[in-house]
Design an enzyme around this catalytic site. Structure first.
Site, PDB file in Angstrom:
ATOM      1  N   HIS A 318      43.211  25.033  48.639  1.00 43.45           N
ATOM      2  CA  HIS A 318      43.889  23.656  48.663  1.00 43.45           C
ATOM      3  C   HIS A 318      42.800  22.370  48.505  1.00 43.45           C
ATOM      4  O   HIS A 318      43.423  21.539  47.998  1.00 43.45           O
ATOM      5  CB  HIS A 318      44.627  23.518  49.999  1.00 43.45           C
ATOM      6  CG  HIS A 318      46.095  24.172  49.893  1.00 43.45           C
ATOM      7  ND1 HIS A 318      47.178  23.778  49.229  1.00 43.45           N
ATOM      8  CD2 HIS A 318      46.242  25.544  50.262  1.00 43.45           C
ATOM      9  CE1 HIS A 318      48.258  25.041  49.440  1.00 43.45           C
ATOM     10  NE2 HIS A 318      47.781  25.976  50.182  1.00 43.45           N
ATOM     11  N   ASP A 322      43.520  19.427  46.060  1.00 48.13           N
ATOM     12  CA  ASP A 322      43.227  17.981  46.645  1.00 48.13           C
ATOM     13  C   ASP A 322      42.300  17.274  45.696  1.00 48.13           C
ATOM     14  O   ASP A 322      42.494  15.927  45.320  1.00 48.13           O
ATOM     15  CB  ASP A 322      42.885  17.859  47.948  1.00 48.13           C
ATOM     16  CG  ASP A 322      44.006  18.313  49.027  1.00 48.13           C
ATOM     17  OD1 ASP A 322      45.134  18.562  48.501  1.00 48.13           O
ATOM     18  OD2 ASP A 322      43.478  18.351  50.222  1.00 48.13           O
ATOM     19  N   GLU A 348      52.885  17.408  43.605  1.00 50.64           N
ATOM     20  CA  GLU A 348      51.904  16.982  42.247  1.00 50.64           C
ATOM     21  C   GLU A 348      52.719  16.178  41.523  1.00 50.64           C
ATOM     22  O   GLU A 348      52.073  16.017  40.291  1.00 50.64           O
ATOM     23  CB  GLU A 348      51.339  18.332  41.789  1.00 50.64           C
ATOM     24  CG  GLU A 348      52.516  19.107  41.235  1.00 50.64           C
ATOM     25  CD  GLU A 348      53.027  20.167  41.996  1.00 50.64           C
ATOM     26  OE1 GLU A 348      53.944  21.072  41.558  1.00 50.64           O
ATOM     27  OE2 GLU A 348      53.352  19.830  43.310  1.00 50.64           O
TER      28      GLU A 348
END
Length: 424
Positions: A318, A322, A348
């Site tokens: 993750h 990011d 997203e």
């Protein structure tokens, strides 16, 4: 028969006696006997009024009857030394009236020499003035001056033309200047340009009416940084009712303004990417739709979504995901106009409000953004792509309907193989 010179002499004495008797300041005359006295030989009416003693109460007595516990021994010793040396004396101390009340007296004592023996002192003449109110005023002014100087808030005083005549220590520290640099200067040296001429015009109109002006000023420190001041400017009137000075009392609210700005930013900004959040983006879209429908102007909406983003998160973590989202926001922002608004719609998925633009122009922009995203380089993550949907505002469209068409166009781009633009 009296000569003319004798008559003139008597007349001069009479006039002199009348002048002393009617003098505004108290006059006290003593003999020069410093062993037993000196003893009072004359007081005028002003002395009686100042002390409450009738002249019959004091003639033949020493001025010590005016003294008490609060009379300064240091001043009395200086007085004694001056009398013994035959010099003049000027001093102040506390004396006592007949009723026991105190007053601050200023003495000016001079010796009187004998005509036939210039070295021999015959009397001492004391001119006395009650300076109680004057010294109380001085003390009030001293306390006020001290309070202003040590105040934790900046203070500035100008003359009617705006020339600076005083600043306190806090002002110096806050603005990063020494008072010697600003005295005689004008406060406009601190203007930041953040307030327009209308602001200052209203300020001067208010002040010139003799009214207090309150406002928030954005000034520039010596180092170029900005300071926000909640300031009250008050006209000071002279005895004739004319403005003699302006006193500006300020409160530094820079930290408060910075905190409020940060709260607003957080409330309207996506925490990860720094672009508008869904709430802010929705408000912008509705406002732009209302404006365009009112004035008959075009408006388009672009919606895009990263392709296979879940796979990026699953494979690279993750944190890597990011970084992709942050890079995406930076890449797209760099290609937009100032009037365009980019926001994160969720996950997203992103949306761009494109005012003053028809479908063909928005489609071209989306294609440019698609290529920029495909060329984006995120360390540790392979290249990513995005699918774009474009829709133009139609008559009667609401924000919900326009967003639904853009979303449908994006869905078709996904269905057609991703990494492409579809316009509806």
């Amino acid at each position: 028969m009296a000569t003319v010179s004798h008559i003139e002499g008597f007349e001069k004495l009479r006039l002199l006696d009348a002048a002393i008797e009617q003098a505004r300041h108290a006059v006290l005359i003593t003999d020069a006997d410093l062993d037993e006295g000196p003893c009072i030989v004359y007081v005028n009416a002003a002395f009686e009024q100042m002390t409450g003693y009738a002249r019959s109460d004091v003639l033949g007595k020493t001025p010590a009857l005016l003294q008490g516990p609060r009379t300064s021994r240091v001043v009395l010793d200086r007085l004694r030394a001056a009398l013994e040396s035959g010099g003049d004396f000027d001093g102040e101390t506390i004396n006592y009236r007949k009723d026991g009340s105190t007053y601050m007296v200023r003495w000016q004592v001079s010796p009187v020499y004998a005509e036939d023996a210039p070295e021999r002192i015959t009397h001492f003449v004391s001119i006395q003035q009650d300076v109680t109110e004057e010294r109380a005023r001085d003390e009030r002014l001293r306390l006020l001056s001290t309070a202003v100087e040590v105040s934790g808030d900046p203070v500035m005083i100008t003359d009617p033309s705006g020339t600076i005549t005083y600043v306190n220590a806090t002002f110096e520290e806050l603005m990063g200047v020494a008072r010697s640099e600003v005295l005689g200067d004008n406060p406009r040296r601190f203007k930041s340009g953040r307030q327009d001429d209308a602001f200052y015009r209203v300020m001067w109109q208010t002040l010139e009416r003799g009214e207090t002006f309150r406002g928030e000023f954005v000034n520039r420190r010596r180092d170029g940084s900005l300071v926000h001041l909640e300031q009250t400017i008050t006209p000071v009137l002279d005895d004739r009712g004319r403005i003699s000075h302006y006193v500006a009392l300020g409160k530094d609210i820079t930290d408060r303004v910075r905190m409020e700005d940060e709260i607003r930013r957080v409330a309207h900004t996506d925490w990860l990417t720094g672009v508008a959040n869904r709430l802010s983006l929705g408000n912008t879209l509705e406002a732009e739709i209302e404006r365009c429908q009112r004035y008959g102007r075009p408006l388009s909406l672009i919606m895009f979504d990263l392709d296979h983003f879940k796979a990026v998160n699953d494979r690279y973590g993750h944190e890597a995901g990011d970084e992709v989202l942050k890079s995406l926001a930076q890449t797209v922002t760099a290609e937009l106009r100032e009037a365009d608004t980019l926001g994160r719609w969720g996950g997203e998925e992103f949306m761009i409000v494109v005012p003053e633009t028809r479908l063909v122009g928005a489609n071209a922009l989306a294609e440019k953004l698609r290529q920029a995203v495909a060329a984006m380089n995120v360390p540790g993550v392979p290249s990513v792509t995005a699918s774009f949907g474009v829709a133009e505002l139609a008559s009667g469209d609401s924000a919900k309907l326009l967003a639904r068409r853009a979303d449908e166009a994006m869905y078709q781009a996904k269905q057609a193989g991703r990494d492409r633009v579809v316009a509806l």
